[in-house]
Design a protein around this motif. Structure first.
Motif, short mmCIF file in Angstrom:
data_model
loop_
_atom_site.label_atom_id
_atom_site.label_comp_id
_atom_site.label_asym_id
_atom_site.label_seq_id
_atom_site.Cartn_x
_atom_site.Cartn_y
_atom_site.Cartn_z
N PRO A 290 -11.89 8.15 -1.77
CA PRO A 290 -12.03 9.54 -2.22
C PRO A 290 -10.88 10.44 -1.81
N CYS A 291 -9.71 9.88 -1.52
CA CYS A 291 -8.58 10.71 -1.04
C CYS A 291 -8.26 11.90 -1.96
N PRO A 292 -8.27 11.70 -3.31
CA PRO A 292 -7.95 12.85 -4.17
C PRO A 292 -8.91 14.01 -3.97
N ALA A 293 -10.17 13.70 -3.64
CA ALA A 293 -11.17 14.77 -3.47
C ALA A 293 -11.16 15.34 -2.06
N THR A 294 -11.16 14.47 -1.06
CA THR A 294 -11.26 14.98 0.32
C THR A 294 -9.91 15.48 0.84
N GLN A 295 -8.83 14.84 0.38
CA GLN A 295 -7.49 15.11 0.88
C GLN A 295 -7.47 14.96 2.41
N TRP A 296 -6.34 15.31 3.01
CA TRP A 296 -6.15 15.01 4.44
C TRP A 296 -5.67 16.23 5.21
N ASN A 297 -5.75 16.12 6.52
CA ASN A 297 -5.30 17.20 7.42
C ASN A 297 -5.91 18.53 7.02
N ASN A 298 -7.25 18.53 7.06
CA ASN A 298 -7.99 19.74 6.67
C ASN A 298 -7.63 20.20 5.26
N ARG A 299 -7.55 19.23 4.35
CA ARG A 299 -7.32 19.46 2.93
C ARG A 299 -5.93 20.05 2.64
N VAL A 300 -4.99 19.78 3.51
CA VAL A 300 -3.63 20.28 3.29
C VAL A 300 -2.94 19.48 2.20
N ASN A 301 -3.13 18.13 2.20
CA ASN A 301 -2.38 17.32 1.28
C ASN A 301 -2.95 15.90 1.28
N CYS B 271 -1.53 11.52 0.09
CA CYS B 271 -0.31 10.72 -0.10
C CYS B 271 0.37 11.02 -1.43
N ILE B 272 -0.38 10.95 -2.52
CA ILE B 272 0.22 11.10 -3.85
C ILE B 272 0.86 12.48 -4.00
N ALA B 273 0.14 13.51 -3.57
CA ALA B 273 0.67 14.87 -3.71
C ALA B 273 1.89 15.09 -2.83
N ALA B 274 2.00 14.26 -1.78
CA ALA B 274 3.17 14.37 -0.89
C ALA B 274 4.34 13.55 -1.41
N GLY B 275 4.16 12.88 -2.55
CA GLY B 275 5.26 12.13 -3.16
C GLY B 275 5.33 10.68 -2.73
N SER B 276 4.25 10.15 -2.11
CA SER B 276 4.24 8.75 -1.70
C SER B 276 3.28 7.96 -2.58
N PRO B 277 3.66 6.76 -3.00
CA PRO B 277 2.69 5.92 -3.70
C PRO B 277 1.50 5.62 -2.79
N CYS B 278 0.33 5.43 -3.39
CA CYS B 278 -0.82 4.97 -2.62
C CYS B 278 -0.51 3.57 -2.11
N LEU B 279 -0.75 3.33 -0.80
CA LEU B 279 -0.50 2.01 -0.21
C LEU B 279 -1.73 1.11 -0.26
N GLY B 280 -2.82 1.64 -0.78
CA GLY B 280 -4.04 0.83 -0.85
C GLY B 280 -4.61 0.51 0.52
N CYS B 281 -4.53 1.46 1.44
CA CYS B 281 -4.85 1.15 2.84
C CYS B 281 -6.34 0.94 3.09
N THR B 282 -7.20 1.25 2.11
CA THR B 282 -8.63 1.00 2.30
C THR B 282 -9.04 -0.37 1.75
N ASP B 283 -8.08 -1.09 1.18
CA ASP B 283 -8.38 -2.35 0.49
C ASP B 283 -8.37 -3.53 1.47
N PRO B 284 -9.24 -4.51 1.28
CA PRO B 284 -9.25 -5.68 2.17
C PRO B 284 -7.92 -6.42 2.22
N ALA B 285 -7.14 -6.38 1.13
CA ALA B 285 -5.87 -7.10 1.09
C ALA B 285 -4.72 -6.33 1.72
N PHE B 286 -4.94 -5.07 2.09
CA PHE B 286 -3.89 -4.28 2.71
C PHE B 286 -3.44 -4.93 4.02
N PRO B 287 -2.14 -5.00 4.34
CA PRO B 287 -1.02 -4.39 3.64
C PRO B 287 -0.31 -5.33 2.67
N GLY B 288 -0.92 -6.48 2.36
CA GLY B 288 -0.28 -7.41 1.45
C GLY B 288 -0.05 -6.84 0.08
#
Ligand code: FSX
Length: 307
Positions: free
Chosen positions: A256-267, A269-286
């Motif tokens: 739910p990153c797009p909805a909750t956002q991070w750092n008290n809803r400041v931003n 990953c995507i809005a900060a210009g970084s691709p999603c790394l899929g860090c919640t996925d079982p295969a991460f970081p592969g």
């Protein structure tokens, strides 16, 4: 400074509002907290970077209680946390050994090579206790085992590549299912929401990866992303464009990153210009292109993770 129950509930209310919990759930929580038999919490840290704890500590409020440490230490019966507990040494080991009726939170993967001695949480009677032994012993006594972060849930960065310490997920080590709050690190609200549900005595509905459905849902990150369908970026550092061609993992996982956002809803990953790394996925970081060596994958391949 004593944190009042009222102040703690106010803190939970702020988190709950962002998670869509209503007044009824908050009344339930208040009732649960009034119960002196409410489960205690015991938090272990294994093979990780402590970012999960740091993320949890980013759960802040402008009014008291000011941070998550205040919540855990003064409003919940926190038996032990390696970096948040004031106590240390033999007295803490004694408290851990006699603990009953608690929720076990495990942060970090479990190293199993070298007899497990790559990681030791404490000594007991002069003997270094391997982390894997502590996890097995305490998970057998715990009412519920909750994995905080992708390392504990699926192995994560700690188990990537050659994995010389043979780090494994908690579930692989204890042989029973866990509640997995994945993310590297997980969002502090995801942790709080799960704890709230457990304090209320509710059964937490889990997806096929052991993750709370109420948090992770079933929608791909891509489908929630405001960049979806836009022109594709060809270089990093370009905002406002879809980053699929740059290895964005938004198609792979749900979070739910797009909805909750991070750092008290400041931003986020995507809005900060970084691709999603899929860090919640079982295969991460592969799955994360930024972790791959040029010419081939540097981590675990997709499909090796659970789920
Ligand atoms: Fe792992 Fe936690 Fe990533 Fe770090 O310790 S989930 S490496 S953010 O913090 O376990």
């Amino acid at each position: 400074m004593q944190i009042s129950r009222r102040a703690f509930l106010k803190c939970c209310a702020l988190a709950s509002a962002s998670l869509g919990l209503g007044p009824k759930e908050l009344v339930d929580l208040e009732s649960a907290l009034a119960d002196p038999q409410a489960p205690s919490v015991l938090w272990l840290q294994g093979s990780g970077c402590s970012g999960c704890t740091i993320s949890f500590l980013n759960y802040v409020s402008p009014s008291e209680p000011l941070d998550a440490a205040d919540v855990l230490i003064k409003s919940v019966n926190l038996i032990y946390h390696p970096t948040l507990s004031a106590g240390a040494g033999e007295s803490i080991v004694a408290d851990v050994k006699k603990a009953e009726n608690f929720i076990l939170l495990v942060e970090g993967a479990v190293p199993t090579a070298f007899g497990g001695y790559a990681c030791s949480p404490w000594s007991d009677g002069g003997r270094e206790v391997p982390f894997q032994e502590a996890v097995r012993t305490l998970s057998a006594k715990a009412g519920q085992v909750v994995c905080i972060g992708t390392c504990a849930a699926f192995g994560g960065i700690s188990a990537m590549g050659a994995n010389p310490t043979a780090a494994k997920s908690v579930q692989e080590v204890i042989g029973k299912s866990t509640i997995n709050i994945s993310g590297c690190p997980p969002h502090p609200n995801w942790i709080v929401e799960t704890l709230v549900q457990l304090f209320q005595g509710k059964t937490v509905s889990l997806d096929g990866r052991g993750r709370p459905v109420s948090i992770y849902g079933s929608r791909r990150m891509c489908d929630q992303c405001p960049m979806h369908g836009r022109e594709e970026a060809r270089t990093l550092g370009v905002r406002g464009q879809c980053m699929e061609a740059l290895g964005c993992q938004g198609e792979a996982g749900s979070a739910p990153c797009p909805a909750t956002q991070w750092n008290n809803r400041v931003n986020w990953c995507i809005a900060a210009g970084s691709p999603c790394l899929g860090c919640t996925d079982p295969a991460f970081p592969g799955t994360a292109s930024l972790f791959r060596r040029r010419g081939g994958p540097g981590g675990r391949g997709r499909g090796r993770g659970r789920g």
